[in-house]
Design an enzyme around this catalytic site. Structure first.
Site, PDB file in Angstrom:
ATOM      1  N   SER A   3       1.267   5.362  -3.771  1.00  0.00           N
ATOM      2  CA  SER A   3       2.106   4.446  -4.564  1.00  0.00           C
ATOM      3  C   SER A   3       1.610   4.451  -5.983  1.00  0.00           C
ATOM      4  CB  SER A   3       1.742   3.167  -3.933  1.00  0.00           C
ATOM      5  OG  SER A   3       2.092   2.031  -4.902  1.00  0.00           O
ATOM      6  N   TYR A  10      -4.833  -3.118  -2.013  1.00  0.00           N
ATOM      7  CA  TYR A  10      -3.794  -1.992  -1.950  1.00  0.00           C
ATOM      8  C   TYR A  10      -3.897  -0.823  -2.784  1.00  0.00           C
ATOM      9  CZ  TYR A  10       1.131  -0.248  -1.814  1.00  0.00           C
ATOM     10  OH  TYR A  10       2.039   0.618  -1.869  1.00  0.00           O
TER      11      TYR A  10
END
Length: 253
Positions: free
Chosen positions: A137, A150
């Site tokens: 990501s 995250y």
């Protein structure tokens, strides 16, 4: 893209929702033999049956579950060419307020899950080579406010991917990651939770943050074709890379 994945034997984790679901639905139509893994059995099995794929229940954070599921998937496929590890979670919260329980859950699913599924797949790929594609990501590269756990987990995915790529290259096993920015049902829920003012501000930000189109990409148009290429033998000379599929948001160097 007719038959661009003909006879490719592919395991896809996280196949019961989001981008993983999109791949499970698309890849059989491109000629691939697909086994979907997910912890959500009912939804995962329904999607797989609708898509002419197979399904095996799997908790990617549990070593025994992963090893059993991958072995069953490989047996079903008659071998393995590609692992696509899409399973992951992304809870939010201010960095100083993240409970240890949440931190551990995110790391277990996103980072440890990558480690476990990659190791399990490698055992079946090392003799004849193959491809592993992990989900990273932009958050793991540059951070993301209110997503500290995250972001940390995806940073770990990137570091693991680049290291495993170096170690496993001698076996003809490539290990790459993608950094996607794709519109999913989860994103629809996020948008639905916003006030009109918040949504307007968000869309104004996206209009400048995503150079191509000003919004998240479409699964079928923007995501599946790239993943099909990365899952094909034509991508065999690329490894240790992070490929953004994000309309130019990240622009990796």
């Amino acid at each position: 893209m007719l038959e661009t994945l003909k006879d490719r034997r592919i395991i896809i984790t996280g196949g019961a929702s989001g981008m993983g679901e999109g791949l499970v639905r698309a890849f059989p139509g491109l000629g691939a033999e697909v086994v979907s893994l997910d912890i959500s059995e009912r939804q995962g099995r329904e999607i797989a049956e609708e898509s002419k794929a197979q399904f095996v229940q799997c908790d990617v954070a549990d070593q025994q579950s992963v090893e059993k599921a991958v072995a069953q998937a490989v047996d079903t496929l008659g071998g393995l060419d590609v692992l696509i590890h899409a399973a992951g979670i992304a809870p939010g919260g201010a960095a100083e307020e993240i409970p240890l329980e949440t931190w551990n859950r995110v790391m277990n699913i996103n980072a440890t899950g990558t480690f476990l599924t990659n190791q399990a797949a490698f055992r079946y790929l090392k003799d004849d080579g193959g491809q592993i594609i992990n989900f990273a990501s932009a958050a793991g590269v540059q951070g993301l406010k209110n997503k500290a756990a995250y972001s940390a987990s995806k940073g770990a995915v990137i570091a693991w991917t680049r290291t495993a790529a170096q170690e496993w290259a001698k076996y003809g096993v490539t290990v790459n990651a993608i950094a996607p920015a794709i519109w999913t049902p989860m994103y629809d829920k996020t948008r639905a939770s916003m006030t009109a003012e918040q949504l307007a501000a968000h869309d104004a930000y996206m209009a400048t943050a995503v150079p191509l189109g000003g919004k998240l990409g479409d699964v079928e148009r923007d995501f599946v074709p790239v993943m099909a290429f990365l899952s094909n033998e034509g991508a065999r000379f690329m490894t240790g890379q992070v490929f953004p599929i994000d309309g130019g948001t990240l622009m990796m160097r």
